[in-house]
Enzyme design. Structure first.
Site, PDB file in Angstrom:
ATOM      1  N   HIS A 293     -12.945  19.894   9.844  1.00 45.87           N
ATOM      2  CA  HIS A 293     -11.948  19.266   8.969  1.00 45.87           C
ATOM      3  C   HIS A 293     -10.566  19.860   9.254  1.00 45.87           C
ATOM      4  CE1 HIS A 293     -11.120  17.770   4.581  1.00 45.87           C
ATOM      5  NE2 HIS A 293     -10.176  17.420   5.419  1.00 45.87           N
TER       6      HIS A 293
ATOM      7  N   ARG B 282     -13.543  11.231   3.332  1.00 44.38           N
ATOM      8  CA  ARG B 282     -14.516  12.228   2.879  1.00 44.38           C
ATOM      9  C   ARG B 282     -15.884  11.877   3.468  1.00 44.38           C
ATOM     10  NH1 ARG B 282     -10.886  15.014   2.364  1.00 44.38           N
ATOM     11  NH2 ARG B 282     -10.084  16.049   0.512  1.00 44.38           N
TER      12      ARG B 282
ATOM     13  N   ASN C  87       0.087  15.971   3.525  1.00 46.71           N
ATOM     14  CA  ASN C  87      -0.515  15.814   4.857  1.00 46.71           C
ATOM     15  C   ASN C  87      -0.970  14.388   5.132  1.00 46.71           C
ATOM     16  OD1 ASN C  87      -2.771  15.787   3.237  1.00 46.71           O
ATOM     17  ND2 ASN C  87      -3.554  17.777   3.898  1.00 46.71           N
TER      18      ASN C  87
ATOM     19  N   GLN D 248     -19.115  21.346   3.509  1.00 44.54           N
ATOM     20  CA  GLN D 248     -18.198  22.004   4.437  1.00 44.54           C
ATOM     21  C   GLN D 248     -18.139  23.491   4.123  1.00 44.54           C
ATOM     22  OE1 GLN D 248     -15.230  18.258   5.468  1.00 44.54           O
ATOM     23  NE2 GLN D 248     -14.366  20.048   4.509  1.00 44.54           N
TER      24      GLN D 248
HETATM   25  N1  NAI Z   1      -8.988  14.681   6.508  1.00 49.99           N
HETATM   26  C1  NAI Z   1      -7.987  15.248   5.861  1.00 49.99           C
HETATM   27  O1  NAI Z   1      -7.504  16.327   6.261  1.00 49.99           O
HETATM   28  C2  NAI Z   1      -7.405  14.596   4.643  1.00 49.99           C
HETATM   29  C3  NAI Z   1      -8.095  13.625   3.972  1.00 49.99           C
HETATM   30  N2  NAI Z   1      -7.527  12.993   2.890  1.00 49.99           N
HETATM   31  C4  NAI Z   1      -8.331  12.009   2.137  1.00 49.99           C
HETATM   32  O2  NAI Z   1      -7.643  10.768   2.126  1.00 49.99           O
HETATM   33  C5  NAI Z   1      -7.585  10.277   0.793  1.00 49.99           C
HETATM   34  C6  NAI Z   1      -6.388   9.362   0.628  1.00 49.99           C
HETATM   35  O3  NAI Z   1      -5.172  10.083   0.743  1.00 49.99           O
HETATM   36  P1  NAI Z   1      -3.769   9.372   0.470  1.00 49.99           P
HETATM   37  O4  NAI Z   1      -3.672   8.099   1.228  1.00 49.99           O
HETATM   38  O5  NAI Z   1      -2.720  10.384   0.675  1.00 49.99           O
HETATM   39  O6  NAI Z   1      -3.929   9.044  -1.081  1.00 49.99           O
HETATM   40  P2  NAI Z   1      -3.297   7.867  -1.948  1.00 49.99           P
HETATM   41  O7  NAI Z   1      -3.571   8.214  -3.356  1.00 49.99           O
HETATM   42  O8  NAI Z   1      -1.898   7.619  -1.514  1.00 49.99           O
HETATM   43  O9  NAI Z   1      -4.137   6.583  -1.539  1.00 49.99           O
HETATM   44  C7  NAI Z   1      -5.432   6.345  -1.944  1.00 49.99           C
HETATM   45  C8  NAI Z   1      -5.627   4.839  -1.986  1.00 49.99           C
HETATM   46  O10 NAI Z   1      -7.026   4.585  -2.179  1.00 49.99           O
HETATM   47  C9  NAI Z   1      -7.110   3.424  -2.974  1.00 49.99           C
HETATM   48  N3  NAI Z   1      -8.456   3.292  -3.510  1.00 49.99           N
HETATM   49  C10 NAI Z   1      -9.062   4.064  -4.447  1.00 49.99           C
HETATM   50  N4  NAI Z   1     -10.305   3.625  -4.679  1.00 49.99           N
HETATM   51  C11 NAI Z   1     -10.499   2.565  -3.856  1.00 49.99           C
HETATM   52  C12 NAI Z   1     -11.592   1.691  -3.633  1.00 49.99           C
HETATM   53  N5  NAI Z   1     -12.730   1.813  -4.327  1.00 49.99           N
HETATM   54  N6  NAI Z   1     -11.460   0.721  -2.712  1.00 49.99           N
HETATM   55  C13 NAI Z   1     -10.289   0.556  -2.045  1.00 49.99           C
HETATM   56  N7  NAI Z   1      -9.215   1.366  -2.219  1.00 49.99           N
HETATM   57  C14 NAI Z   1      -9.329   2.358  -3.115  1.00 49.99           C
HETATM   58  C15 NAI Z   1      -6.035   3.643  -4.016  1.00 49.99           C
HETATM   59  O11 NAI Z   1      -5.700   2.449  -4.686  1.00 49.99           O
HETATM   60  C16 NAI Z   1      -4.902   4.183  -3.164  1.00 49.99           C
HETATM   61  O12 NAI Z   1      -4.084   3.154  -2.668  1.00 49.99           O
HETATM   62  C17 NAI Z   1      -7.570  11.541  -0.069  1.00 49.99           C
HETATM   63  O13 NAI Z   1      -8.012  11.298  -1.375  1.00 49.99           O
HETATM   64  C18 NAI Z   1      -8.515  12.431   0.691  1.00 49.99           C
HETATM   65  O14 NAI Z   1      -9.855  12.195   0.304  1.00 49.99           O
HETATM   66  C19 NAI Z   1      -6.259  13.290   2.488  1.00 49.99           C
HETATM   67  C20 NAI Z   1      -5.516  14.227   3.148  1.00 49.99           C
HETATM   68  C21 NAI Z   1      -6.071  15.043   4.213  1.00 49.99           C
END
Ligand code: NAI
Length: 386
Positions: free
Chosen positions: A333, A285, A147, A314
């Site tokens: 959400h 989050r 997603n 939530q």
């Molecule tokens: N609102 C919603 O329905 C959804 C929310 N999410 C949230 O979005 C987050 C990211 O999802 P994706 O992009 O698919 O994951 P991803 O794993 O592709 O990207 C996460 C990125 O965050 C970076 N990162 C981690 N710690 C960091 C920090 N301290 N400072 C800067 N960058 C940092 C990582 O290096 C990575 O590039 C998920 O973990 C989830 O919490 C994800 C999907 C649905």
């Protein structure tokens, strides 16, 4: 045979199934970076159906019961006497969606001696205490990428909604008004603004790509720097940290997982360094932003708007201050639970279960914790001590 405990959000208020709005879904070939779409051996659902609520059962019942497993599906997830707690005691697998998270705390993991797999039907496994999972040898997996684009589209929608003052203007129209001055006195063009993302992973990069045609200046910070070709293609400015980036931005979008480095990141101090009247969009989050600091910043005008779909806890209680603060564009959400996304994460959940029960490795990109340590996507994007 295994007991699979699946926590899903309640059915629609009008009953299940809701009427189908469209026939089918567009066919995708693969994810934007070439990653393969979920590839279970079969699916027992119609793509486009509501799968994420209790009666949708993520389309898993036939598959699990034919293989002799027990499936328990419930929305009753909080409190010591919840159905979730009662079944957790002998569950082998827990499936939960971040939209209606079953919080797998250290105490709950302690009380689940059979638990081997915590599977997130979606992305973001912070509702699982990852340190406790590591300590107890529980594998944590999620349906990476399922997603990410759904959320990126939502982020773009929210940026435009806030900057152009769409939601109050829509309300005025719905209520029979024509108060143009009230609509436009908070409305701007996005063109020419500086937009930055905290994290440029799958969602963050997709947001940057979608915003590039708006003629904005794009910024990002991430603990992994993007390839130079992408930085050049999108004319990105890289910053070493969120603190270094946000003073240069009119709009900031948060797309990092919740863990020890990001928890409480947007507090009074960081928000004070943002441009006055900046917009903050957080679909990552809720706990990445300090709840009260956001309210204070909206009330003082330091932030011109805040939008997102993530809260803590939530479901958010009815009196959560983000429901009533000024100039917000909050929703429950939902951004990652479109019907399009549900078809992918239901298929990906089945794919992970097929690997788990078949004794074959779960795809590395789906892993967050495995073998007593952060693994796969978890090792890339999370830190211990979340
Ligand atoms: N609102 C919603 O329905 C959804 C929310 N999410 C949230 O979005 C987050 C990211 O999802 P994706 O992009 O698919 O994951 P991803 O794993 O592709 O990207 C996460 C990125 O965050 C970076 N990162 C981690 N710690 C960091 C920090 N301290 N400072 C800067 N960058 C940092 C990582 O290096 C990575 O590039 C998920 O973990 C989830 O919490 C994800 C999907 C649905």
């Amino acid at each position: 045979m295994a007991k699979v405990l699946c926590v899903l959000y309640p059915d629609p208020s009008g009953g299940y199934p809701p009427p189908l709005v469209r026939d089918g879904l567009p066919q995708l070939e693969h994810y934007p970076d070439g990653q393969t779409l979920p590839s279970p051996s079969a699916i027992d659902f119609t793509p486009g159906a509501l799968l994420g609520s209790v009666s949708g059962e993520l389309g898993l019942r036939r598959f699990l019961e034919d293989a002799g497993h027990e499936l328990v599906v419930t929305a009753d997830k909080d409190g010591d006497n919840s159905e979730f707690d009662r079944h957790l005691a002998d569950a082998d697998v827990v499936i939960s969606q971040p939209f209606w998270p079953a919080y797998l705390t250290a105490e709950r993991i302690e009380k689940a001696p059979n638990l081997k797999l915590a599977l997130t039907a979606g992305i973001g496994s912070d509702h699982v205490d990852l340190d406790a999972a590591i300590a107890h040898g529980v594998t944590v997996a999620e349906v990476t990428y399922c997603n990410s684009i759904s959320v990126a589209e939502h982020v773009v929608m929210m940026i435009l909604s806030l900057v152009r003052n769409y939601l109050p203007s829509n309300r005025i129209a719905s209520e029979g008004g024509w108060d143009i001055s009230d609509c436009v006195s908070r409305a701007f063009d996005l063109e020419g603004m500086d937009v930055g993302t905290v994290a440029a992973g799958r969602i963050g990069l997709a947001v940057l790509r979608r915003l590039a045609p708006f003629d904005v200046r794009l910024h990002y910070t991430d603990r992994h720097r993007l390839p130079t070709e992408i930085e050049q293609e999108l004319n990105l400015t890289f910053h070493e940290s969120a603190a270094a980036m946000v003073p240069h931005c009119d709009v900031v979008t948060v797309n990092a997982p919740l863990h020890s480095e990001t928890r409480g990141m947007f507090d009074d101090d960081l928000i004070a360094t943002m441009r006055r009247g900046a917009y903050l969009i957080n679909t990552a989050r809720g706990l990445i932003a300090d709840r009260e600091a956001v309210v204070r910043a909206l009330e003082s005008g330091q932030l011109a708007g805040y939008a997102g779909d993530v809260w803590y806890p939530q479901p958010a209680p009815p009196d959560h201050p983000w429901r009533s603060m000024p100039n917000h564009g909050m929703t429950p959400h939902i951004s990652g639970s479109t019907l399009s996304a549900q078809a992918r994460y239901a298929a990906g959940t089945r794919e992970i279960l097929e690997s788990f029960f078949g004794g074959t490795p779960v795809r590395d990109e789906y892993l967050i914790v495995d073998g007593g340590k952060l693994a796969g996507a978890g090792a890339h994007s999370y830190s211990k001590g979340g």
